[in-house]
Structure formats: C-alpha cells, structure tokens
Design an enzyme around this catalytic site. Structure first.
Site, short mmCIF file in Angstrom:
data_model
loop_
_atom_site.label_atom_id
_atom_site.label_comp_id
_atom_site.label_asym_id
_atom_site.label_seq_id
_atom_site.Cartn_x
_atom_site.Cartn_y
_atom_site.Cartn_z
N TRP A 90 -16.39 56.65 2.32
CA TRP A 90 -16.46 55.77 3.13
C TRP A 90 -17.31 55.05 2.19
CZ3 TRP A 90 -16.73 55.16 7.92
CH2 TRP A 90 -16.59 55.85 8.87
N ASP A 160 -26.46 52.03 2.16
CA ASP A 160 -25.67 52.40 3.54
C ASP A 160 -26.43 54.62 3.68
OD1 ASP A 160 -23.96 54.18 5.51
OD2 ASP A 160 -21.75 53.97 4.35
N LYS A 184 -25.96 58.70 13.73
CA LYS A 184 -25.74 59.36 13.48
C LYS A 184 -26.75 60.34 13.37
CE LYS A 184 -21.58 59.12 10.76
NZ LYS A 184 -21.56 57.84 10.02
C1 LIG Z 1 -20.19 57.13 10.09
C2 LIG Z 1 -20.29 56.46 8.76
C3 LIG Z 1 -20.25 55.23 8.31
C4 LIG Z 1 -19.50 54.31 10.19
O1 LIG Z 1 -20.10 54.26 10.82
P1 LIG Z 1 -19.98 53.11 12.59
O2 LIG Z 1 -21.24 53.26 12.68
O3 LIG Z 1 -19.05 53.65 12.64
O4 LIG Z 1 -19.33 51.91 11.90
C5 LIG Z 1 -20.65 53.96 7.68
N1 LIG Z 1 -20.89 54.74 6.50
C6 LIG Z 1 -21.27 56.13 6.28
C7 LIG Z 1 -22.24 56.33 5.40
C8 LIG Z 1 -20.82 56.83 7.61
O5 LIG Z 1 -20.92 58.47 7.02
#
Ligand SMILES: *Cc1c(COP(=O)(O)O)cnc(C)c1O
Length: 351
Positions: A90, A160, A184
């Site tokens: 990511w 993030d 998530k």
């Molecule tokens: C799943 C994830 C993303 C991407 O998320 P989306 O909402 O599908 O764009 C980005 N960073 C991390 C750490 C993730 O686990």
C-alpha cells in the site's frame, strides 16, 4: 468482517430507519436526520480517537486510494516535496500515485531490499530537509507489517490507518493528518475518513475541482454531492458499537489477545511460519505460510468446511492471512486456532 450485532441492527432497520418510514438508503442527504447522523459520526470519531478539537474530520469518497493522489495534490505547491516511506504494497502504491501528482515527492526509505518483511532502520531514512510532510502506512495490510510506533520526525506525519483504525490506541495528536478507507474496520465500502490538522488544511490548494479539494470538503461539511448514505448509516452504527464496548483501548486489548493466540501457535509450529520481523508484526493482519505450499488448497478447503473463510493471502504474496478486525470475535479466532492445530497434527501423522 462487520460486528454481528451491527448486521442484526441493519436487518431491523433496513425497510424503516429511525421510525422515518423509509430506509437509510433512501434518505435525503439534505435532511435533518442525515445531518444529525453526520454529527453523531463526527463526535463519536472525535471522542473514540481523542482527535484534537481544531482538526477537521472529513468523509471523502474514492476510498483510501484516492487519498494517495489527493494528499500531494492538495498539500504540495509548485516544486515542494514530501517524504514517503515504502514498507509494502500500500505504501508503494501511495508513493507511485503521489509521483503522478507531483514528480518531486521523495522516497526517504524502503523495505524493498528485504522484500518488505522488515521496516527500514530509522538511521537509514534519508529525510529531505524541505519536506512538507512524511507519508507512511501504519499497518501494511497484505504482508501484516506494522510500525511499533508513530514515526518521530520534524515534519507533520500523515498516516494511512486503513487496516488498524479503531483497533490500535494511538495518540493521533502526533499526526498532521490520517485517513482510512472505512470498509476494513468501520463499515461497508464507499468512503474514507480523513482527519487533518488546521495548519495542514490551511496550506491546501484552493484552486482544485471541488471533488478533489479538501478545503471544499471542509467548507461543505463533506457534502459536495450525494454521499453514500447507507455507508454513513452503517459507519454510525459501528462507531456506536465500539463506544458501547469500551472504546478503542478495549478494542486494542482484544486485538492483542487475538493476535497473541495465533502468533503463539505459529511460533510453536513446524508447519506454519510468519516471515515478518518480530518487532513489526501486525496485530490486525496475521500472515502465515505452510511449510509445503502444495498443502495450501487442502488447508483452505478444510477451513471453509468449518466456515473459516477469507484466509487466502493476497494474490501478490500467497500463503494465508487472517484479518482480526474488531468485528471478528475471540471465538472466531479460537476456532481458527483449533483448526490450525488439528490440521498440523494430521500433517504430522501423515509424514
Ligand atoms: C485497503 C487499503 C487501502 C485501499 O483502500 P481503498 O479504500 O480500497 O482504496 C489503502 N491502504 C491500506 C493500508 C489498505 O489496507
């Protein structure tokens, strides 16, 4: 996984929400009820995460991935730069997307030479003196690699938190901004939460198209067009669910207990292994491999017969991955643990 209690509530509310005579999918985003829901989401997030009062809380569309582009687009002017740590899939994607928005962004450190199995040592980071911010991914969801603490640098840190928000008790006042896709650990897909300190928001560009502009989101209380109202509604329920169960500290403690159970088994095992540097192991995403990858299919099939699903690792890394988000109860982890033990015993017998 969403908490079972939240899904039950959704089932009850589905045709008629809040005695309104219609569902959360049908509500007008300009109505008083929806506005009250947004207020509740913001105040619950603020108290659960101890977000400083002067930080802005935005609900932005396009998931976490769009923030990879919006952060440099909004925050960097002209030839300004920012530092990026790449520690897995990511953060590498975040850096790649940032590059497209601003070719000056700088990779300050990477775990690539160790196949992203460990974090780059702090004294190897090559920070740029002029960086406007440092971007990193606190928990690399795919490999299961987590920073043991928020990076300590002189510039605002942007985190993030997609796969650890509400599972890790963090001092978010040490961050200049953080964001997370809600799907998530906080609800269904359709939104990202983005929280930003006033000094960063003030430096955001004001000449971007509204849908790409954090300042436009902030000025309009995140309502620039029709937001995914159903996602907002479920997000509201999940935040209430976390609050009622004691908040993020309790979630953190539960997550540690769940991950300890699996890592304990993996570390004793001759069949399973976790390749990640011990001090950087994720507590929400537990990756493991089987000694013989030819057993993977059999493992997954037998697990599925016991309703243990979604264990296949990401296609980019293979192996297995157990995600222990807040909705996953201890009993679910115990069931996986017991199955893994049994599977290993059968394998031992067959050798
Ligand atoms: C799943 C994830 C993303 C991407 O998320 P989306 O909402 O599908 O764009 C980005 N960073 C991390 C750490 C993730 O686990």
């Amino acid at each position: 996984m969403l908490p079972a209690e939240v899904l039950e509530q959704v089932k009850k509310d589905l045709p008629v929400w809040n005695g309104l005579g219609y569902s959360a999918m049908e509500i007008s985003h300009r109505s008083a009820e929806f506005s009250a829901l947004l207020d509740q989401i913001e105040s619950d997030l603020r108290s659960l995460m101890r977000i400083p009062d002067d930080y802005s809380v935005l609900l932005v569309q396009g998931g976490a991935t769009l923030q990879f582009s919006l952060l440099p687009m909004n925050l960097l002017h002209g030839r300004e730069t920012a530092d990026y740590l790449t520690t897995g899939s990511w953060s590498s994607k975040a850096f790649k997307e940032a590059r497209k928005a601003n070719s000056n962004v700088h990779e300050a450190a990477t775990g690539a030479q160790h196949n992203f199995m460990s974090l780059p040592e702090r004294d190897e980071w090559q920070l740029s003196p002029e960086a406007v911010f440092l971007h990193y991914v606190h928990n690399e969801t795919i490999a299961g690699l987590m920073f043991p603490s928020i990076p300590d640098v002189d510039v605002p840190v942007i985190s993030d938190l997609s796969s650890c928000i509400l599972s890790l008790d963090m001092d978010v006042s040490r961050m200049g901004a953080f964001y997370a896709g809600v799907q998530k650990n906080m609800g269904p897909a359709g939104l990202a939460v983005l929280v930003m300190a006033p000094e960063l928001l003030e430096r955001c560009r004001d000449n971007l198209p509204d849908m790409l502009s954090y300042r436009a989101y902030a000025r309009n209380r995140s309502i620039l067009n029709t937001p995914p109202t159903f996602t907002c509604y479920v997000l509201g329920l999940v935040l209430r669910w976390v609050s009622e169960r004691g908040g993020v500290k309790v979630m953190h403690r539960n997550t540690v207990a769940k991950s300890d159970l699996l890592y304990g088994l993996i570390d004793q095992s001759e069949l399973y292994a976790n390749p990640i540097q011990k001090s950087a192991r994720s507590i929400t995403n537990i990756a493991f491999t089987l000694a013989d990858p030819a057993l993977d299919e059999k493992f997954l099939q037998q697990a599925e017969r016991r309703s243990l699903v979604s264990l296949k690792g990401h296609r980019s890394v293979g192996g297995m991955r157990a995600s222990l988000y807040n909705g996953m109860p201890m009993e679910g982890v115990q069931a996986l643990h017991d199955f893994m033990l049994e599977f290993e015993r059968d394998w031992q017998k067959g050798r």
